[in-house]
Design a protein around this motif. Structure first.
Motif, mmCIF file in Angstrom:
data_model
loop_
_atom_site.group_PDB
_atom_site.id
_atom_site.type_symbol
_atom_site.label_atom_id
_atom_site.label_comp_id
_atom_site.label_asym_id
_atom_site.label_seq_id
_atom_site.Cartn_x
_atom_site.Cartn_y
_atom_site.Cartn_z
ATOM 1 N N GLN A 1 1.047 -1.207 0.062
ATOM 2 C CA GLN A 1 0.343 -0.484 -0.234
ATOM 3 C C GLN A 1 1.041 1.510 -0.265
ATOM 4 O O GLN A 1 0.329 2.618 -0.625
ATOM 5 C CB GLN A 1 -0.785 -0.057 1.633
ATOM 6 N N ARG B 1 1.956 1.872 -3.409
ATOM 7 C CA ARG B 1 0.427 2.159 -4.319
ATOM 8 C C ARG B 1 -0.147 3.932 -3.784
ATOM 9 O O ARG B 1 -0.931 4.154 -4.243
ATOM 10 C CB ARG B 1 -0.511 1.335 -4.365
ATOM 11 N N VAL C 1 -1.381 4.498 -1.522
ATOM 12 C CA VAL C 1 -2.457 4.422 -0.195
ATOM 13 C C VAL C 1 -2.442 4.519 0.808
ATOM 14 O O VAL C 1 -1.561 3.524 1.898
ATOM 15 C CB VAL C 1 -3.642 3.730 -1.007
ATOM 16 N N SER D 1 -2.917 2.698 4.488
ATOM 17 C CA SER D 1 -2.981 0.583 4.287
ATOM 18 C C SER D 1 -3.743 0.402 5.731
ATOM 19 O O SER D 1 -4.445 -0.423 5.044
ATOM 20 C CB SER D 1 -1.635 0.610 5.015
ATOM 21 N N ASN E 1 -8.681 2.063 5.674
ATOM 22 C CA ASN E 1 -8.738 2.162 3.972
ATOM 23 C C ASN E 1 -10.056 1.218 3.572
ATOM 24 O O ASN E 1 -9.449 0.078 3.042
ATOM 25 C CB ASN E 1 -7.609 2.118 3.386
ATOM 26 N N GLU F 1 -11.629 2.524 -0.060
ATOM 27 C CA GLU F 1 -11.617 2.907 -0.571
ATOM 28 C C GLU F 1 -12.476 2.049 -1.866
ATOM 29 O O GLU F 1 -13.048 2.099 -2.828
ATOM 30 C CB GLU F 1 -10.373 3.964 -1.075
ATOM 31 N N ASP G 1 -8.647 -2.437 -1.684
ATOM 32 C CA ASP G 1 -7.502 -1.364 0.348
ATOM 33 C C ASP G 1 -8.741 -2.035 1.075
ATOM 34 O O ASP G 1 -8.088 -2.492 1.758
ATOM 35 C CB ASP G 1 -8.365 -0.562 -0.331
ATOM 36 N N SER G 2 -10.099 -2.411 0.903
ATOM 37 C CA SER G 2 -10.541 -3.324 1.739
ATOM 38 C C SER G 2 -9.971 -4.914 1.941
ATOM 39 O O SER G 2 -10.418 -4.794 3.612
ATOM 40 C CB SER G 2 -12.208 -3.009 1.700
ATOM 41 N N SER H 1 -6.612 -3.885 4.235
ATOM 42 C CA SER H 1 -7.864 -3.473 5.446
ATOM 43 C C SER H 1 -7.674 -4.691 6.808
ATOM 44 O O SER H 1 -7.461 -4.952 7.945
ATOM 45 C CB SER H 1 -8.087 -2.217 5.138
#
Length: 283
Positions: free
Chosen positions: A130, A133, A135, A137, A140, A142, A146-147, A150
């Protein structure tokens, strides 16, 4: 399990601690008369190698931070792969070493250590992916990917709590082996480590709740008050046993060494309590 109060300079100093920990492990493999004995199991060697690789990953990302720049704090920064790599690597190495003093089945210990090492790799791996990327970690949600990352980090954190709690229970059920002061150091270290696990779980739980209720920015900010407590209590399981080992190498009397070890535990507890009070006040 991130030690979040560090700086790039502190990160480098943590990396240099690996060689010292290896020396402790080698010393553990000596019998009382100083003769070498094959006490380090293949699973332990594997875990030591994985821990060293995680520390190396943290140091590599420290170089990336120095070259690429960007903020050191915040949910999106190179700080996370640096500090997570160093913290997980050092914690894995420390746990492999200190659990060698616990009175438990060798096969069970090896299985738990391999599972712990695997979880450490997954945690650091998810955070590192992440970071590249660009974004967050944790917390998140989004995108679907990401989910998944996370939630896997949250589940991995739960597994870490279970495994380390199991080692802590063993340390209190049966008196650990080792030189004078080591049983106290191990029990205090594991007890304080549980504080780190509890504070980490609290941060995740609070953040997930805020994220689920639509307060994403508040979720990222909600972890700040407990960072100091989490960081201070995280490495007690390494610092206190290492001190006990160092004291065992001195020519001081048993009474002096025991008093110093007790004083060290007391000072560490005060530091943890101070961090906890600070977290409550700044919450």
């Amino acid at each position: 399990m991130e030690s979040r109060s560090g700086t790039p300079r502190r990160a480098l100093s943590e990396g240099r601690a690996v060689s010292g920990i290896r020396a402790l492990a080698e010393d553990r493999a000596l019998s009382e008369d100083g003769a070498s004995r094959p006490s380090i199991r293949p699973a332990e060697r594997l875990c030591y190698a994985i821990g060293a690789a995680l520390v190396l990953s943290g140091l590599v990302h420290l170089v990336v931070f120095a070259v690429d720049g960007g903020p050191w704090e915040g949910p999106v920064s190179w700080r996370k792969p640096v500090t997570f790599g160093l913290s997980f690597g050092l914690t894995l190495i420390a746990v492999v070493w200190v659990t060698s003093y616990l009175r438990m089945s060798g096969r069970v210990r090896s299985a738990l250590l391999v599972l712990f090492a695997t979880d450490c790799v997954l945690e650091v791996g998810g955070i590192t992916v992440q970071a590249w990327r660009r974004v967050p970690s944790h917390l998140n949600m989004e995108t679907g990917f990401d989910s998944a990352v996370s939630m896997s980090l949250a589940v991995g954190g739960g597994i870490l709590v279970v495994l380390l709690s199991a080692f802590a229970v063993v340390s209190f059920r049966r008196r650990p082996e080792g030189p004078l002061g080591m049983p106290l150091a191990l029990r205090a270290g594991f007890a304080i480590l549980l504080v780190a696990l509890a504070s980490g779980a609290a941060m995740i739980a609070r953040g997930v709740y805020l994220t689920r209720t639509g307060h994403q920015e508040d979720a990222y900010a909600s972890t700040a008050p407990l960072k100091s407590l989490h960081g201070v209590s995280l490495h007690a399981v390494l610092v206190l046993p290492a001190l006990a080992w160092l004291l065992s190498r001195t020519s001081w009397s048993d009474r002096t060494r025991q008093r110093l070890m007790t004083a060290a535990v007391g000072c560490y507890v005060v530091a943890v309590l101070g961090s906890g009070v600070w977290g409550i006040v700044s919450y």
